[in-house]
Design a protein around this motif. Structure first.
Motif, PDB file in Angstrom:
ATOM      1  N   TRP A  25       0.985  -1.444   0.079  1.00  0.00           N
ATOM      2  CA  TRP A  25      -0.221   0.166   0.121  1.00  0.00           C
ATOM      3  C   TRP A  25       1.056   1.304   0.450  1.00  0.00           C
ATOM      4  O   TRP A  25       2.010   1.257   0.277  1.00  0.00           O
ATOM      5  N   SER A  26      -0.047   2.291   0.173  1.00  0.00           N
ATOM      6  CA  SER A  26       1.204   3.924  -0.262  1.00  0.00           C
ATOM      7  C   SER A  26       1.218   4.558   1.015  1.00  0.00           C
ATOM      8  O   SER A  26       0.240   5.088   0.904  1.00  0.00           O
ATOM      9  N   ARG A  28       2.079   7.432   3.361  1.00  0.00           N
ATOM     10  CA  ARG A  28       2.471   8.870   3.525  1.00  0.00           C
ATOM     11  C   ARG A  28       3.552   9.286   5.280  1.00  0.00           C
ATOM     12  O   ARG A  28       3.952  10.254   5.140  1.00  0.00           O
ATOM     13  N   PHE A  82      -0.169  19.184  -1.093  1.00  0.00           N
ATOM     14  CA  PHE A  82       0.239  18.364   0.359  1.00  0.00           C
ATOM     15  C   PHE A  82       1.732  17.600  -0.515  1.00  0.00           C
ATOM     16  O   PHE A  82       2.184  16.519   1.165  1.00  0.00           O
ATOM     17  N   ASN A  83       2.371  16.869  -1.151  1.00  0.00           N
ATOM     18  CA  ASN A  83       2.914  16.123  -1.238  1.00  0.00           C
ATOM     19  C   ASN A  83       4.849  16.597  -0.477  1.00  0.00           C
ATOM     20  O   ASN A  83       5.278  15.876  -0.333  1.00  0.00           O
ATOM     21  N   TRP A  86       4.338  15.666   3.058  1.00  0.00           N
ATOM     22  CA  TRP A  86       4.705  14.120   3.829  1.00  0.00           C
ATOM     23  C   TRP A  86       5.989  13.699   3.145  1.00  0.00           C
ATOM     24  O   TRP A  86       6.782  12.803   3.923  1.00  0.00           O
ATOM     25  N   HIS A 134       5.606   5.294  -2.309  1.00  0.00           N
ATOM     26  CA  HIS A 134       3.807   5.988  -3.006  1.00  0.00           C
ATOM     27  C   HIS A 134       4.378   6.538  -4.130  1.00  0.00           C
ATOM     28  O   HIS A 134       5.205   7.595  -3.635  1.00  0.00           O
ATOM     29  N   GLN A 135       4.265   5.906  -5.288  1.00  0.00           N
ATOM     30  CA  GLN A 135       4.322   7.432  -6.278  1.00  0.00           C
ATOM     31  C   GLN A 135       3.217   8.191  -6.040  1.00  0.00           C
ATOM     32  O   GLN A 135       2.471   8.946  -5.546  1.00  0.00           O
ATOM     33  N   GLY A 137       2.002  11.475  -8.874  1.00  0.00           N
ATOM     34  CA  GLY A 137       1.977  12.978 -10.368  1.00  0.00           C
ATOM     35  C   GLY A 137       2.124  14.190  -9.732  1.00  0.00           C
ATOM     36  O   GLY A 137       2.361  14.841 -10.701  1.00  0.00           O
ATOM     37  N   GLY A 138       2.496  14.524  -8.846  1.00  0.00           N
ATOM     38  CA  GLY A 138       1.683  15.757  -8.580  1.00  0.00           C
ATOM     39  C   GLY A 138       3.601  17.049  -7.919  1.00  0.00           C
ATOM     40  O   GLY A 138       3.873  17.246  -6.869  1.00  0.00           O
TER      41      GLY A 138
HETATM   42  C1  LIG Z   1       0.233   7.772 -10.743  1.00  0.00           C
HETATM   43  C2  LIG Z   1       0.549   8.098  -9.912  1.00  0.00           C
HETATM   44  C3  LIG Z   1       0.240   9.241  -9.461  1.00  0.00           C
HETATM   45  C4  LIG Z   1      -0.089   9.608  -8.033  1.00  0.00           C
HETATM   46  N1  LIG Z   1       0.270  10.653  -7.889  1.00  0.00           N
HETATM   47  C5  LIG Z   1      -0.381  10.768  -6.382  1.00  0.00           C
HETATM   48  C6  LIG Z   1       0.114  12.222  -5.112  1.00  0.00           C
HETATM   49  O1  LIG Z   1       0.494  12.938  -6.484  1.00  0.00           O
HETATM   50  N2  LIG Z   1       0.434  12.048  -4.046  1.00  0.00           N
HETATM   51  C7  LIG Z   1      -0.081  11.544  -3.294  1.00  0.00           C
HETATM   52  O2  LIG Z   1      -0.133  11.579  -2.357  1.00  0.00           O
HETATM   53  N3  LIG Z   1      -0.231  10.202  -3.499  1.00  0.00           N
HETATM   54  C8  LIG Z   1      -0.598   9.996  -5.688  1.00  0.00           C
HETATM   55  N4  LIG Z   1      -0.665   8.382  -6.070  1.00  0.00           N
HETATM   56  C9  LIG Z   1      -0.826   7.643  -5.235  1.00  0.00           C
HETATM   57  C10 LIG Z   1      -2.399   7.323  -5.240  1.00  0.00           C
HETATM   58  O3  LIG Z   1      -3.292   7.896  -4.574  1.00  0.00           O
HETATM   59  C11 LIG Z   1      -2.797   5.937  -4.246  1.00  0.00           C
HETATM   60  O4  LIG Z   1      -1.856   5.107  -5.285  1.00  0.00           O
HETATM   61  C12 LIG Z   1      -4.160   5.429  -4.968  1.00  0.00           C
HETATM   62  O5  LIG Z   1      -4.733   5.863  -3.718  1.00  0.00           O
HETATM   63  C13 LIG Z   1      -4.577   3.778  -4.090  1.00  0.00           C
HETATM   64  O6  LIG Z   1      -3.515   3.591  -2.913  1.00  0.00           O
HETATM   65  P1  LIG Z   1      -2.390   2.348  -2.539  1.00  0.00           P
HETATM   66  O7  LIG Z   1      -1.912   2.662  -3.053  1.00  0.00           O
HETATM   67  O8  LIG Z   1      -2.022   2.514  -0.465  1.00  0.00           O
HETATM   68  O9  LIG Z   1      -3.306   1.065  -2.586  1.00  0.00           O
HETATM   69  C14 LIG Z   1      -0.375   8.267  -7.367  1.00  0.00           C
HETATM   70  C15 LIG Z   1      -0.401   7.083  -7.546  1.00  0.00           C
HETATM   71  C16 LIG Z   1      -0.093   7.231  -8.567  1.00  0.00           C
HETATM   72  C17 LIG Z   1      -0.143   5.590  -9.800  1.00  0.00           C
END
Ligand SMILES: Cc1cc2nc3c(=O)[nH]c(=O)nc-3n(C[C@H](O)[C@H](O)[C@H](O)COP(=O)(O)O)c2cc1C
Length: 196
Positions: A25-26, A28, A82-83, A86, A134-135, A137-138
């Motif tokens: 999971w992703s 912060r 907010f990126n 964290w 945690h990926q 895009g912002g």
């Molecule tokens: C291409 C991409 C861009 C994302 N951009 C952001 C972001 O800018 N900030 C953030 O907090 N999470 C970002 N996320 C995380 C997603 O919100 C997260 O992967 C999604 O809610 C599913 O949650 P999980 O990874 O815990 O399963 C991004 C994920 C991807 C794959």
């Protein structure tokens, strides 16, 4: 081996999956003291390197910056919204770059697809190694491309934070609430157009 959901943020899957996919999971909240060794970084990049790609062109490039380095500060400063609040605790930030055209300007139409696949490999390997990712895009891509002097045809698509999970209570609201909220996905029925 397959596992069912056990941890609080593990995926509640409708079919048995391998452990790193259930457990990934992703977060912060990252442990601000955890560091990545050279071997850790090498393993992550090796996982990306062995991803499949169209015509085996491997149109992915990475900038790896460990916390405390000048590059880390540059990348962190280019994060948006907010990126920034964290991602400073992550052990490393990895800039994921697609080679949209080669050095002669020839298009590589699957570059972003291939890059995404390489990053997915990296995230699964990280999970297996006890790390989280945690990926994002912002971020301000133009600013980063200039800072790292990227040639035309190289596009920054995403940034991956990597590290050890930290304490959710270290996050400001509303991020703290999101850190412990249940995870969800669309049902398979909605994703599969037809399955014969
Ligand atoms: C291409 C991409 C861009 C994302 N951009 C952001 C972001 O800018 N900030 C953030 O907090 N999470 C970002 N996320 C995380 C997603 O919100 C997260 O992967 C999604 O809610 C599913 O949650 P999980 O990874 O815990 O399963 C991004 C994920 C991807 C794959």
């Amino acid at each position: 081996m397959t596992l069912t959901a056990t941890g609080p943020r593990h995926a509640d899957t409708d079919a048995p999956l391998i452990a790193p996919l259930i457990e990934r999971w992703s977060p912060r909240a990252y442990d601000p003291t955890a560091e990545l060794t050279d071997a850790d970084v090498r393993t992550l990049l090796e996982a990306a390197r062995w991803a499949p790609s169209a015509m085996n062109l491997q149109p992915w490039r990475f900038i790896v910056a460990r916390r405390g380095s000048e590059s880390f500060t540059l990348i962190h400063d280019a994060l948006m919204g907010f990126n920034q609040a964290w991602a400073d605790s992550a052990a490393a930030l990895i800039v994921n770059i697609a080679e949209l055209t080669d050095e002669d300007g020839k298009p590589r139409p699957w570059a972003k697809y291939d890059l995404g696949q390489a990053v997915a490999h990296l995230t699964v390997q990280a999970q297996h190694d006890g790390l989280h990712t945690h990926q994002m895009g912002g971020f301000d891509g133009a600013r980063l491309a200039e800072a790292f002097d990227l040639r035309e045809g190289l596009e920054i698509v995403s940034i991956t934070a990597v590290g050890k999970v930290g304490d959710a209570s270290s996050l400001p609201e509303p991020l703290r609430e999101r850190e412990v909220a249940p995870r969800s996905r669309k049902p398979l029925d909605e994703l599969v157009i037809t399955a014969a």
